[in-house]
Design a protein around this motif. Sequence first.
Motif, PDB file in Angstrom:
ATOM      1  N   ILE A 276      15.208  -6.818   6.174  1.00 12.57           N
ATOM      2  CA  ILE A 276      14.213  -7.843   5.840  1.00 12.57           C
ATOM      3  C   ILE A 276      14.884  -8.894   4.968  1.00 12.57           C
ATOM      4  O   ILE A 276      15.314  -8.603   3.853  1.00 12.57           O
ATOM      5  CB  ILE A 276      13.009  -7.225   5.119  1.00 12.57           C
ATOM      6  CG1 ILE A 276      12.350  -6.166   5.997  1.00 12.57           C
ATOM      7  CG2 ILE A 276      12.003  -8.304   4.728  1.00 12.57           C
ATOM      8  CD1 ILE A 276      11.205  -5.437   5.322  1.00 12.57           C
ATOM      9  N   ASP A 277      14.997 -10.115   5.490  1.00 16.52           N
ATOM     10  CA  ASP A 277      15.656 -11.202   4.767  1.00 16.52           C
ATOM     11  C   ASP A 277      14.748 -12.426   4.771  1.00 16.52           C
ATOM     12  O   ASP A 277      14.730 -13.204   5.726  1.00 16.52           O
ATOM     13  CB  ASP A 277      17.009 -11.529   5.423  1.00 16.52           C
ATOM     14  CG  ASP A 277      17.821 -12.525   4.600  1.00 16.52           C
ATOM     15  OD1 ASP A 277      17.260 -13.066   3.624  1.00 16.52           O
ATOM     16  OD2 ASP A 277      18.989 -12.756   4.927  1.00 16.52           O
ATOM     17  N   PRO A 278      13.951 -12.603   3.713  1.00 22.84           N
ATOM     18  CA  PRO A 278      13.028 -13.749   3.695  1.00 22.84           C
ATOM     19  C   PRO A 278      13.726 -15.091   3.569  1.00 22.84           C
ATOM     20  O   PRO A 278      13.107 -16.130   3.762  1.00 22.84           O
ATOM     21  CB  PRO A 278      12.153 -13.463   2.469  1.00 22.84           C
ATOM     22  CG  PRO A 278      12.997 -12.616   1.588  1.00 22.84           C
ATOM     23  CD  PRO A 278      13.824 -11.772   2.515  1.00 22.84           C
ATOM     24  N   THR A 279      15.039 -15.074   3.272  1.00 19.79           N
ATOM     25  CA  THR A 279      15.767 -16.341   3.124  1.00 19.79           C
ATOM     26  C   THR A 279      16.303 -16.858   4.447  1.00 19.79           C
ATOM     27  O   THR A 279      16.946 -17.908   4.490  1.00 19.79           O
ATOM     28  CB  THR A 279      16.939 -16.165   2.138  1.00 19.79           C
ATOM     29  OG1 THR A 279      17.908 -15.269   2.713  1.00 19.79           O
ATOM     30  CG2 THR A 279      16.462 -15.594   0.815  1.00 19.79           C
ATOM     31  N   GLY A 280      16.092 -16.113   5.532  1.00 18.28           N
ATOM     32  CA  GLY A 280      16.611 -16.552   6.815  1.00 18.28           C
ATOM     33  C   GLY A 280      18.096 -16.349   6.984  1.00 18.28           C
ATOM     34  O   GLY A 280      18.772 -17.118   7.675  1.00 18.28           O
TER      35      GLY A 280
END
Length: 469
Positions: A276-280
């Motif tokens: 899971i990487d919310p920063t893209g």
Amino acid sequence: MDENSEPLRDSDDRDAVARKTAAFVDEIMEARRVVAEGQAREAAAMAEAYAFAQEQTACLGSATAKAREMPLRAMAAEIGAATRVNDSTVQSRLFECHRLVTEYTPTFEAWRAGKVSQAHTKVIVEFGADLPDPESRAAYEKDVLDYAVKTATGRLRPYAQQVADKLNPRTVQERHDVAVRTRRVWMEDHRDGMSTLGVEGPAAEIHGIFDRLTQQGREIKATDLRARREAAERITCGGNMGGGDGEDPEWFDERTLNEIRADVVMDMLLTAAPTIDPTGGGLAAIRASVQVSIPATTLAGTTSGGAELNGKCAIDPATARMLTGNAPGLDRVFLHPVTAEVLTTDRYTPTAGIRRFLQARYVRCAFPGCRRPAMRSEIDHHREYANGGKTDGDNLGPCCTRHHVTRHAAGWTVEQLPGGRLKFTAPSGKVYIEDPPPRVMFLPEPDPDPDPGPGPEPDRESPPFCPPF
């Protein structure tokens, strides 16, 4: 001689040993009672200090959340500086002591009377904290305390958990939903360049991580075993240890399963990206960063000591040389040859020289008791810039965000003394002197004396020497 005299002497010896042992036990129990009384007295003072800080907070009215934190943080900072304990630890301790004294009074009184130890009180409070109402907590405390006065803490813990689970009105799922919010990661340094990384999280995930590491480790061991068997078959058939003519001898994995598990988890944490990487994708670009201090003589291989990691723990010279060789930048720190005081720094690539100087001198946050690395801290003006303070090494020091805010909000003052020593004056007027971290200077081993070679040939024509007697 009476035939019964020898058994009588044995009996007397046993009685003497028993009396001596009983005296030791009585002396130890009295010492434990005195220690418990002193610890309980300190806890009572901590509880009173917490209550006083809360009274100060109540007087602030509708102040900001940060301002309302200041009375307790200021109290913890003063106590921490005096006791040489990190103030974050002291702040937690203040709350725990207040809870023990006010919510678990019978347990506190039993501790003060020496009936139970501090470890017993921690177990009782730990499991009783899950009980939401005073009635169930009182019933829990009475039941567990009656058992605590006659058993060890290791046996008390499972019993306390069973009693708390029985009296808790919330379901296991409800309690888990609250507990999962306390998941965390922590680090602890040890000797010989080793550290521990701990993870507290949901049991299913933690057990799954351990199982996956174990499976990967066993697969690595199985692959190594197959390689060994193939090498043994080649030797049996008249070949060599390598895979063919002229090849190097085959390498076998000598690591234990525990070593493989540790290597695999460190490799994945240092090189892999989270699912899971919310920063893209930005998290994958983050690389681990540490500050390594290594003497030039150790870097050159002349000595083998003195390398430090973030000013917290020693690391082995091989790792220090590897990190130095791969570092994007290198600080050169000049020390006084006798006092080891940091004199200045320079660097081949341009950067903020004053920050490098302060990081090299103090290594960590300069506030009393703090161990946060200087590279993760802010640079604090001891004399405020607005009041004419200079931005140089004689007026600056690293200070983490927590203590930077506490110092200015609570009214601490700092004066820099010769050699980088810092004189902290607390709001109470008490003074604390903080020295830069001491450094051990490693000297190169002296070169061995050259071989003098064989001595002169003896004079074969001279007569042998004979003593005059």
